[in-house]
Design an enzyme around this catalytic site. Structure first.
Site, PDB file in Angstrom:
ATOM      1  N   THR A   1       0.857  -1.185   0.000  1.00 15.90           N
ATOM      2  CA  THR A   1       0.000   0.000   0.000  1.00 15.90           C
ATOM      3  C   THR A   1       0.893   1.236   0.000  1.00 15.90           C
ATOM      4  O   THR A   1       1.620   1.477   0.963  1.00 15.90           O
ATOM      5  CB  THR A   1      -0.920   0.001   1.231  1.00 15.90           C
ATOM      6  OG1 THR A   1      -1.672  -1.223   1.241  1.00 15.90           O
ATOM      7  CG2 THR A   1      -1.880   1.179   1.198  1.00 15.90           C
TER       8      THR A   1
ATOM      9  N   PHE B   1      -6.004  -6.769  -0.711  1.00 22.66           N
ATOM     10  CA  PHE B   1      -7.212  -6.439   0.054  1.00 22.66           C
ATOM     11  C   PHE B   1      -7.448  -7.484   1.144  1.00 22.66           C
ATOM     12  O   PHE B   1      -8.580  -7.922   1.368  1.00 22.66           O
ATOM     13  CB  PHE B   1      -8.436  -6.360  -0.861  1.00 22.66           C
ATOM     14  CG  PHE B   1      -8.286  -5.354  -1.986  1.00 22.66           C
ATOM     15  CD1 PHE B   1      -8.308  -3.995  -1.724  1.00 22.66           C
ATOM     16  CD2 PHE B   1      -8.114  -5.776  -3.295  1.00 22.66           C
ATOM     17  CE1 PHE B   1      -8.164  -3.067  -2.749  1.00 22.66           C
ATOM     18  CE2 PHE B   1      -7.970  -4.865  -4.326  1.00 22.66           C
ATOM     19  CZ  PHE B   1      -7.995  -3.499  -4.056  1.00 22.66           C
TER      20      PHE B   1
ATOM     21  N   GLU C   1      -7.216  -9.494   7.980  1.00 27.29           N
ATOM     22  CA  GLU C   1      -6.588 -10.401   8.928  1.00 27.29           C
ATOM     23  C   GLU C   1      -7.656 -11.323   9.513  1.00 27.29           C
ATOM     24  O   GLU C   1      -8.746 -10.893   9.860  1.00 27.29           O
ATOM     25  CB  GLU C   1      -5.871  -9.616  10.033  1.00 27.29           C
ATOM     26  CG  GLU C   1      -4.686  -8.841   9.487  1.00 27.29           C
ATOM     27  CD  GLU C   1      -3.754  -8.328  10.580  1.00 27.29           C
ATOM     28  OE1 GLU C   1      -3.633  -8.989  11.624  1.00 27.29           O
ATOM     29  OE2 GLU C   1      -3.147  -7.266  10.364  1.00 27.29           O
TER      30      GLU C   1
ATOM     31  N   ASN D   1     -10.008   1.622   2.417  1.00 29.23           N
ATOM     32  CA  ASN D   1      -9.774   1.701   3.860  1.00 29.23           C
ATOM     33  C   ASN D   1     -10.328   2.996   4.456  1.00 29.23           C
ATOM     34  O   ASN D   1     -10.831   3.004   5.583  1.00 29.23           O
ATOM     35  CB  ASN D   1      -8.282   1.560   4.165  1.00 29.23           C
ATOM     36  CG  ASN D   1      -7.852   0.095   4.204  1.00 29.23           C
ATOM     37  OD1 ASN D   1      -8.677  -0.799   4.101  1.00 29.23           O
ATOM     38  ND2 ASN D   1      -6.563  -0.136   4.341  1.00 29.23           N
TER      39      ASN D   1
ATOM     40  N   LEU E   1     -20.870  -1.576  10.962  1.00 31.58           N
ATOM     41  CA  LEU E   1     -21.741  -0.673  11.720  1.00 31.58           C
ATOM     42  C   LEU E   1     -21.873  -1.120  13.176  1.00 31.58           C
ATOM     43  O   LEU E   1     -22.915  -0.923  13.790  1.00 31.58           O
ATOM     44  CB  LEU E   1     -23.127  -0.590  11.074  1.00 31.58           C
ATOM     45  CG  LEU E   1     -23.282   0.323   9.854  1.00 31.58           C
ATOM     46  CD1 LEU E   1     -24.739   0.365   9.402  1.00 31.58           C
ATOM     47  CD2 LEU E   1     -22.786   1.751  10.135  1.00 31.58           C
TER      48      LEU E   1
ATOM     49  N   CYS F   1      -3.240  -1.364   9.331  1.00 26.53           N
ATOM     50  CA  CYS F   1      -3.654  -0.809   8.033  1.00 26.53           C
ATOM     51  C   CYS F   1      -4.496   0.460   8.155  1.00 26.53           C
ATOM     52  O   CYS F   1      -4.051   1.532   7.754  1.00 26.53           O
ATOM     53  CB  CYS F   1      -4.413  -1.865   7.228  1.00 26.53           C
ATOM     54  SG  CYS F   1      -3.341  -3.187   6.619  1.00 26.53           S
TER      55      CYS F   1
ATOM     56  N   LYS G   1      -8.232  -7.092  16.589  1.00 22.11           N
ATOM     57  CA  LYS G   1      -9.466  -7.728  16.122  1.00 22.11           C
ATOM     58  C   LYS G   1      -9.374  -9.214  16.425  1.00 22.11           C
ATOM     59  O   LYS G   1      -8.275  -9.728  16.673  1.00 22.11           O
ATOM     60  CB  LYS G   1      -9.674  -7.489  14.618  1.00 22.11           C
ATOM     61  CG  LYS G   1      -8.615  -8.114  13.735  1.00 22.11           C
ATOM     62  CD  LYS G   1      -8.893  -7.915  12.258  1.00 22.11           C
ATOM     63  CE  LYS G   1     -10.010  -8.806  11.767  1.00 22.11           C
ATOM     64  NZ  LYS G   1     -10.169  -8.774  10.299  1.00 22.11           N
TER      65      LYS G   1
ATOM     66  N   ARG H   1      -0.759  -4.295  16.705  1.00 18.60           N
ATOM     67  CA  ARG H   1      -0.362  -2.961  16.243  1.00 18.60           C
ATOM     68  C   ARG H   1      -1.537  -1.980  16.384  1.00 18.60           C
ATOM     69  O   ARG H   1      -2.619  -2.248  15.913  1.00 18.60           O
ATOM     70  CB  ARG H   1       0.094  -3.016  14.775  1.00 18.60           C
ATOM     71  CG  ARG H   1       1.426  -3.727  14.577  1.00 18.60           C
ATOM     72  CD  ARG H   1       1.781  -3.830  13.115  1.00 18.60           C
ATOM     73  NE  ARG H   1       0.853  -4.692  12.376  1.00 18.60           N
ATOM     74  CZ  ARG H   1       0.877  -4.860  11.050  1.00 18.60           C
ATOM     75  NH1 ARG H   1       1.762  -4.215  10.322  1.00 18.60           N
ATOM     76  NH2 ARG H   1       0.013  -5.672  10.468  1.00 18.60           N
TER      77      ARG H   1
END
Length: 441
Positions: A129, A154, A157, A213, A255, A265, A329, A336
């Site tokens: 990127t 794209f 993770e 993103n 949402l 990212c 996540k 990070r």
């Protein structure tokens, strides 16, 4: 003759791409400059947690019993340059220290190291990127007879293997029919399965990833802004999001209100995008991203304040705080810019005794925040806690027994920073339950 592929950089993106290319039937050579990383990959092991990746590696890495042998690794630039017909550059582009712009030193170094060894007729393909305009500059670093294409990644993770083998779109920026033809050959299998194949120029290809993103970050910060309004008006952001999600112009994904986004990212990509727009004289077009970033960072501070209220409203000194989650996540060990660890760190700095548990992110969390406390299980983390913070939405946490956890906790007080737990289930077990943007009872 079948194409031979090299993958330059075998981190999260590169290791996944190399294994996927071998799965698609190509002979693949992965290159990295870190010996420990190469040694791990040669054993079929991965330096990060990504579901299905280690299994895919072991299926193809040469020297592993029963493997196809189609995937090898090296540290030799000359070997890589002489091997590949198509060279994928998959190195990292982190945020520069002290500024918004992205650090292109790893990409520049990869191109400078590869250029003297790449053979005429080869195609170099950027997947990193990068700021728009980079491909045009990098193309000039390659020798005559060697073309460049840009093919943004794209990957999500936790779903990287699936996203590489069955992408929801393939975007290529090319300057010749030959480059397009080679990449159509590389991606023939997913294209045959129905993955859309978008052919464009360099700048547009570079813009797709940062634009995507930025849109996702905006959507997350939008619902988090609505959560702030819901708290002021005593509304329910979960029901609001449900109602909005039925509108097919909006959609339900991204949402879920909470403590916001993190990872390697989204935060750095939107900041690099703003920085590059400024360089191009188009900074006013992206001023809204400053507010997107601001809303996102504000959520972390808000969770700290909710935790302070929950332990009595004064000081965290002498208070025990359990934090469920360290990864940014679920289904990842990536810490990070993790909102969960950021909140844990802030509370610790304010005097709280913080104990963290995460199913996969513990080792990385310890390296980044060695002064926090860590527990081997969720139950151990909450033992004696004055408040429990749910900050990464792992399935394991959704399946916890509120009654069993309540017996271990010092006080039955839970703050759900991800709006992923069932309030009624926890309240029925005697917990004071609070979630961001939802009614308190």
């Amino acid at each position: 003759m079948a194409l031979k592929i090299t993958v330059i950089g075998t981190g999260y993106l590169g290791a996944t791409h190399a294994a996927a290319m071998a799965e698609l039937g190509f002979e693949v050579l992965g290159l990295d400059v870190v010996p420990e990383k190469i040694e791990m990959l040669q054993r079929g092991e991965v330096p990060m947690y990504e579901p299905g990746l280690a299994e895919l590696l072991r299926k193809h890495v040469a020297g592993i019993e029963g493997s196809s042998g189609r995937l090898r690794f090296t540290m030799d630039w000359a070997e890589a340059g002489g091997f590949g017909d198509v060279h994928f550059v998959c190195v990292n582009t982190p945020q520069k220290h002290g500024e918004y712009a992205c650090d292109m030193s790893y990409v520049d170094s990869a191109f400078a190291s590869l250029a003297p060894h790449v053979t005429s007729g080869a195609l170099v393909v950027g997947k990193s990127t990068v700021p728009v305009g980079s491909a045009d500059r990098l193309a000039r670093l390659l020798p005559e007879g060697v073309e460049l294409a840009w093919n943004p990644e794209f990957l999500r993770e936790g779903f990287a293997v699936k996203d590489t083998l069955h992408p929801d779109r393939i975007v290529i920026g090319v300057r010749s029919e030959r480059a397009e033809k080679l990449l159509r050959e590389v991606y023939a299998t997913p294209v045959a399965e129905g993955s859309p194949f978008v052919v464009t120029d360099f700048p547009t290809a570079e813009l797709v990833k940062t634009s995507a993103n930025s849109f996702l970050a905006t959507k997350i910060s939008f619902i988090n802004a609505m959560a702030e309004v819901c708290e002021a008006a005593d509304g329910d952001v979960v029901k609001l999001a449900e109602a909005l999600g039925y509108d097919d112009r909006i959609g339900a994904k991204f949402l879920r209100a909470g403590i916001g986004f993190g990872g390697g990212c989204l935060p750095k990509d939107i900041r690099a995008f703003m920085a590059r727009a400024g360089e191009l004289g188009a900074d006013q077009a992206l001023t809204f991203l400053r507010e997107v970033d601001s809303i996102n960072m504000r959520r972390r501070g808000h969770m700290v304040e909710l935790a302070r209220e929950a332990v009595g409203g004064g000081s965290f000194l002498g208070k025990r705080v359990a934090v469920l989650g360290a990864a940014f996540k679920p289904d990842s060990d990536d810490v990070r810019d993790s909102p969960a660890l950021n909140v844990a760190g802030q509370i610790h700095l304010q005097g709280g005794q913080v104990t963290v548990y995460d199913p996969k992110g513990m080792d990385n969390a310890r390296r980044l925040f060695p002064t926090l406390g860590y527990a081997e299980t969720a139950l151990d983390a909450v033992r004696g806690a004055d408040v429990v913070l749910h900050l990464t939405e792992w399935r394991e946490f959704r399946e916890l027994d509120p009654e069993v956890l309540g017996e271990a906790a010092g006080r039955r007080v839970l703050l759900d920073g991800r709006n992923a737990l069932d309030p009624e289930r926890w309240r029925a077990a005697g917990w004071t339950f609070r979630a961001m943007g939802r009614p308190t009872a």
